[in-house]
Scaffold this motif. Structure first.
Motif, short mmCIF file in Angstrom:
data_model
loop_
_atom_site.label_atom_id
_atom_site.label_comp_id
_atom_site.label_asym_id
_atom_site.label_seq_id
_atom_site.Cartn_x
_atom_site.Cartn_y
_atom_site.Cartn_z
N PHE A 243 4.24 1.84 -12.56
CA PHE A 243 3.91 1.02 -11.20
C PHE A 243 4.49 1.77 -9.89
O PHE A 243 3.98 1.57 -8.70
N GLN A 244 5.72 2.43 -10.04
CA GLN A 244 6.26 2.98 -9.11
C GLN A 244 5.41 4.33 -8.36
O GLN A 244 5.30 4.57 -7.15
N ARG A 245 4.65 4.93 -9.15
CA ARG A 245 3.63 6.01 -9.06
C ARG A 245 2.27 5.34 -8.26
O ARG A 245 2.00 5.86 -7.42
N TYR A 246 1.77 4.46 -8.89
CA TYR A 246 0.52 4.00 -8.61
C TYR A 246 0.37 2.53 -7.75
O TYR A 246 -0.60 2.43 -7.37
N HIS A 247 1.66 1.84 -7.70
CA HIS A 247 1.77 0.62 -7.21
C HIS A 247 0.76 -0.40 -7.64
O HIS A 247 0.10 -1.24 -6.66
N THR A 248 0.33 -0.37 -8.90
CA THR A 248 -0.62 -1.27 -9.45
C THR A 248 0.00 -1.42 -11.06
O THR A 248 0.26 -0.28 -11.50
N SER A 296 2.96 13.45 -3.99
CA SER A 296 3.16 12.38 -5.13
C SER A 296 3.77 12.92 -6.41
O SER A 296 3.26 14.02 -6.78
N SER A 332 6.13 5.36 -1.06
CA SER A 332 6.98 4.91 -2.47
C SER A 332 7.19 3.40 -2.18
O SER A 332 6.73 2.89 -1.12
N LEU A 333 7.43 2.68 -3.16
CA LEU A 333 7.84 1.15 -3.04
C LEU A 333 8.87 0.75 -2.03
O LEU A 333 9.90 1.61 -1.83
N GLY A 357 7.77 1.97 2.92
CA GLY A 357 7.81 2.90 1.87
C GLY A 357 7.29 4.15 2.16
O GLY A 357 7.20 5.09 1.40
#
Length: 375
Positions: A243-248, A296, A332-333, A357
Motif C-alpha cells: 500500500f505504501q508503494r502503490y497507494h491502493t 519509486s 509517498s503517503l 506526500g
C-alpha cells in the motif's frame, strides 16, 4: 602547413634587419599563440600571409569560437632571430590581437579529438590520473586536487583558473598562465570528466553494495526475464508495504503489470538481489522535459531497515545524473517520511515533503552522486 611567401604592398620587416642580439630571445623551436580576430572572410588569410612574410611556418591551427569573433590558436616554427615582440606587432598591424604567446611543443600537434580520447582511456584505466589527463586536455600549467570545500569556483583569475568537481569531496583546480581558458575548452573538459564519471560508476553494469548486517547484494537493471522473481517479491511483501508503494489495496502484483514494472516507458527498473531472490525494486521514469525523473522503491519487509532502500536510491541517483536528469520526484503517503530519510542516507538533497506526500530531490549540479560503500 607551409605557405609560400607572398608579395605585399606593405613589406614586413625583413629578417636580415633584425638585430643579431635579439636572436637569443627565440627560446623554442615552436611557439604557441592565440590570435583574436573578427569573424569575417579574409582575416585568417591576412595573418597567414604575414606569417609567410616573416618566414614562419604554420604547423597547426585550431579555431575557437568566442564572443565577438574567433580565437585562432596556432603552433608555428618561427624564423631564426624573430622575437615574440616582433611577431605580436606584426599581428597587431593586421588589425588582430595576439592575446597569448608561449613556447610550444611539437607534441601539441596531435589531433585534439584523438588526444582527448587517448587521455580518457588512460584515466579510465587509472582514475588516479584524472589531474594529469585534465592538464593535458586543457594544456594547463598545473592541475591540483583540493577538497571541494576549498575549491572556490567563483575565483577565476580573469579566466586563468577553472574548477571542476570530481565527487562530493574533491575538486580539480586548473591553472594556465600563458592564456585564459575559453568556454569551448571548459565544455570539452566537462564532457571528458562526465565520461570518466559514467565509466567509473559503470551505470550500464551491476554494482555491489554491503548492507548494515554485512550482507552483500547486487544491484542491476531489471529485464523481462525477471518477471517470476519480481512476482515472488510482491508475494513476500505485506499489504502495508504494498500500500505504501502503490497507494491502493492489493495482495499481489497482477501478472499483466509485471512487464510494465520491469520495463517502464522510457525508464528503467533496478533490482536488489541476494542469492536468487529479488529483495528490492526501484524505478526511474523520466518526465516530459527530461530534467526531472520520478523515482519509486519497494523493499521486502524482512529486508527493510537494512540499507537496501538506501542502496537502491543511491544507485538510481547515479543513473539519473548520468542520463542528464537534475532532480528526482517521489510520491509517498502523507505523513510518511521514510523516502525522505532514505534520500538523505543515500547522499541526495531532498526538500521537506509536501503535504500531499510529494517529495522533490535535488541531484548535484556537477557531480554524480556517490554510491556509499555501506548501504
Amino acid at each position: 602547413m607551409e605557405i609560400r611567401r607572398a608579395r605585399r604592398t606593405t613589406a614586413a620587416e625583413p629578417p636580415e634587419t633584425w638585430p643579431a642580439a635579439l636572436a637569443t630571445e627565440t627560446t623554442s623551436a615552436t611557439w604557441r599563440l592565440r590570435i583574436r580576430m573578427d569573424d569575417r572572410p579574409g582575416m585568417l588569410a591576412r595573418i597567414a600571409i604575414r606569417m609567410a612574410d616573416l618566414e614562419c611556418n604554420i604547423l597547426g591551427l585550431t579555431v575557437l569560437p568566442v564572443p565577438g569573433g574567433v580565437l585562432d590558436e596556432m603552433v608555428i616554427r618561427p624564423a631564426t632571430g624573430l622575437t615574440k615582440d616582433q611577431l605580436v606587432r606584426a599581428i597587431r598591424d593586421e588589425g588582430c590581437e595576439c592575446s597569448a604567446i608561449a613556447d610550444g611543443d611539437i607534441r601539441e600537434l596531435v589531433d585534439a579529438s584523438a588526444a582527448t580520447l587517448a587521455s580518457a582511456g588512460r584515466a579510465i584505466e587509472d582514475p588516479s590520473r584524472y589531474a594529469e589527463v585534465l592538464r593535458e586536455v586543457l594544456s594547463a600549467d598545473l592541475v591540483t586536487v583540493v577538497p571541494l570545500t576549498e575549491a572556490n569556483p567563483g575565483r577565476t583569475e580573469s579566466g586563468h583558473r577553472a574548477v571542476f568537481t570530481v565527487d562530493s569531496d574533491r575538486a580539480l583546480v586548473a591553472r594556465r598562465r600563458w592564456a585564459p581558458f575559453v568556454q569551448l575548452e571548459l565544455t570539452r573538459a566537462e564532457a571528458l570528466l562526465g565520461l570518466l564519471d559514467s565509466a567509473r560508476a559503470n551505470v550500464a553494469g551491476p554494482a555491489v553494495a554491503t548492507c548494515a548486517d554485512g550482507t552483500a547484494i547486487v544491484l542491476r537493471q531489471g529485464m523481462p526475464g525477471d518477471a517470476e522473481a519480481v512476482s515472488a517479491l510482491h508475494g513476500r511483501c505485506s499489504m502495508e508495504t504494498l500500500f505504501q508503494r502503490y497507494h491502493t489495496g492489493m495482495r499481489s502484483m497482477p501478472r499483466r503489470w509485471l512487464h510494465r514494472l520491469l520495463v517502464p516507458p522510457r525508464g528503467i527498473s533496478l533490482l536488489a538481489i541476494c542469492g536468487r531472490e529479488v529483495v528490492g525494486l526501484g524505478q526511474l521514469i523520466p518526465g516530459a522535459s527530461g530534467e526531472i525523473a520520478e523515482i519509486s522503491l519497494l523493499v521486502q519487509d524482512a529486508w527493510q531497515r537494512n540499507g537496501v532502500g538506501t542502496a537502491l536510491m543511491a544507485r538510481l541517483g547515479v543513473i539519473a545524473a548520468a542520463r542528464g536528469h537534475r532532480r528526482l520526484m517521489a510520491v509517498s503517503l502523507p505523513g510518511r517520511d521514510s523516502v525522505y530519510r532514505t534520500a538523505i542516507r543515500a547522499g541526495l538533497v531532498p526538500e521537506p515533503p509536501e503535504e500531499e506526500g510529494l517529495l522533490r530531490i535535488s541531484l548535484p549540479e556537477r557531480a554524480v552522486p556517490r554510491v556509499p560503500d555501506r548501504c
